[in-house]
Design a protein around this motif. Structure first.
Motif: not given
Length: 430
Positions: A136-140, A151-155, A354-357
């Motif tokens: 859902n294009n949310m950033v944590l 620890s994962k790349k790109g998430d 913040t609209g463009d994740a």
């Protein structure tokens, strides 16, 4: 300070205006964006926060809440002073420390149009929320999650606390420096405990020590008599057989440590060896509030690592402000939450919201790369995890008259571009 004869002995040496912390941080963050992007004038910024305000992590949630409320006030003061206009707002939701609840609250924030969230605090909550955030294009931006398995790349998960692999590095370095040749782990069999013991064993063996299987217990276990009895026999035999280096116990777990310490006090074999803990036992006041567990923790000098305090005055000033607001002594992760608030604000300001994740995700590491917050450099690695500044302090219990207090015994310090070094509390390098 927090009652029940529990105190905290440390040098504060801080005075002056509270706003000094704000000014220092704002200047550092603003300079971070020079040459990156121009700030957008006007408009507002709304962010979310997932915090464990109830449940077993409630104290940590409350200090993070205080930190974010202070950050909101400080950011808005900065906006007014700079003439940029607009307001920043953090919408706080309680997860109760439960992964399922964290996902529900993340959905609620999404329903309000919020796309950037501080938190969740724990590994389990972060893991539960990540799939929804990615889809859902949310950033944590978590101030507390530190499990290597995330620890994962790109998430869409960024983390401002150092990885538990560094904690393992720090505690095993102290063990070896203090002459431990054999370590016997005792741990709660959940994701955190299992991971910590794997990394501690591997690192200890790399340093030339011997790591034995130890004892693993179920997370819901209440009676530890059988485990401690077997551990006492094992440790007693090892202590008689081992001629080179001491035997020590490494504990990785949570609140059950109080019961375990009280039970261990009945076994002379367990009282005759040093104990080392994890970040969950560092400055854990229920130990100090229980005279029996506190006395045993002092006897075995239970030394536990905690993500290190910043040495600059801005850290102590901000720490004091959070403590005054929350009426609780803050963990370092709450100060990381304060830094995270400024990082997401300046990122949003740089990309126009913040609209463009995708744009936000791309810009956030660039902001953090150049930002020196109250917890130090916020630089992230290719997996979005804290890279540069990850000192660890070791805390032990002291006693004065009828009061137990936590005091710093050692520091495992990292300076970018130099070798990591271990210092005793006196400042003497080891």
């Amino acid at each position: 300070m927090n009652g029940h004869g529990v105190g905290r002995k440390r040098r504060v040496g801080v005075s002056g205006l509270r706003r000094l912390a704000v000014a220092c941080l704002a200047v550092a963050a603003l300079l971070a964006l020079v040459g990156v992007a121009a700030a957008q004038k006007g408009g507002g910024y709304t962010f979310g926060a997932l915090l464990p305000l109830t449940g077993p992590l409630a104290e940590r949630g409350k200090t993070s809440k205080a930190a974010l409320e202070l950050a909101q006030t400080d950011i808005n003061s900065y906006l007014a002073t700079s003439g940029a206009g607009g307001q920043a707002r953090f919408v706080l939701e309680d997860t109760g420390g439960k992964p399922a609840t964290a996902v529900e609250q993340l959905r609620a924030l999404a329903g309000q149009g919020i796309r950037v969230v501080i938190g969740p605090f724990s590994d389990d909550e972060a893991e539960a929320c990540l799939e929804y955030a990615n889809k859902n294009n949310m950033v944590l931006i978590s101030q507390g999650s530190s499990g290597p398995f995330l620890s994962k790349k790109g998430d869409n998960l960024f983390r401002l606390s150092p990885s538990d692999t560094y904690q393992a590095e720090a505690v095993t370095s102290l063990m070896r420096q203090e002459g431990v040749g054999t370590v016997v782990p005792l741990w709660q069999g959940d994701r955190y405990g299992d991971d910590m013991v794997v990394h501690v064993k591997a690192r200890f063996r790399q340093l030339g020590g011997e790591a034995l299987p130890g004892a693993r217990f179920a997370p819901d276990r209440k009676d530890f008599a059988e485990i401690l009895g077997d551990l006492a026999k094992q440790v007693g035999q090892l202590s008689r057989e081992r001629k080179n280096g001491k035997v020590a116990i490494y504990f990785a777990g949570g609140a059950e440590v109080v019961t375990i310490l009280k039970g261990a006090s009945k076994y002379p074999e367990l009282a005759a060896v040093p104990w080392y803990g994890c970040d969950a036992t560092a400055m854990f006041d229920p130990i100090a509030k229980d005279p029996e567990s506190a006395a045993f923790a002092m006897k075995v000098r239970l030394a536990s690592p905690r993500y290190g305090e910043g040495g600059a005055n801005v850290y102590a000033l901000t720490e004091k402000r959070i403590q005054d607001k929350a009426d609780l002594f803050p963990d370092t992760q709450s100060l990381a939450a304060y830094d995270g608030a400024w990082a997401v604000f300046f990122t949003a300001q740089a990309v126009g919201g913040t609209g463009d994740a995708a744009r936000f995700k791309q810009m956030l590491p660039r902001v953090c790369e150049r930002m020196y917050g109250v917890t130090g450099w916020l630089a992230l690695n290719e997996h979005g995890d804290r890279r540069e500044d990850w000192d660890f302090d070791f805390w032990v219990l002291g006693h004065d008259k009828d009061k137990y207090f936590w005091e710093k015994a050692a520091r495992y310090q990292f300076e970018p571009g130099t070798a990591k070094e271990l210092f005793l509390s006196s400042g003497k390098k080891k």
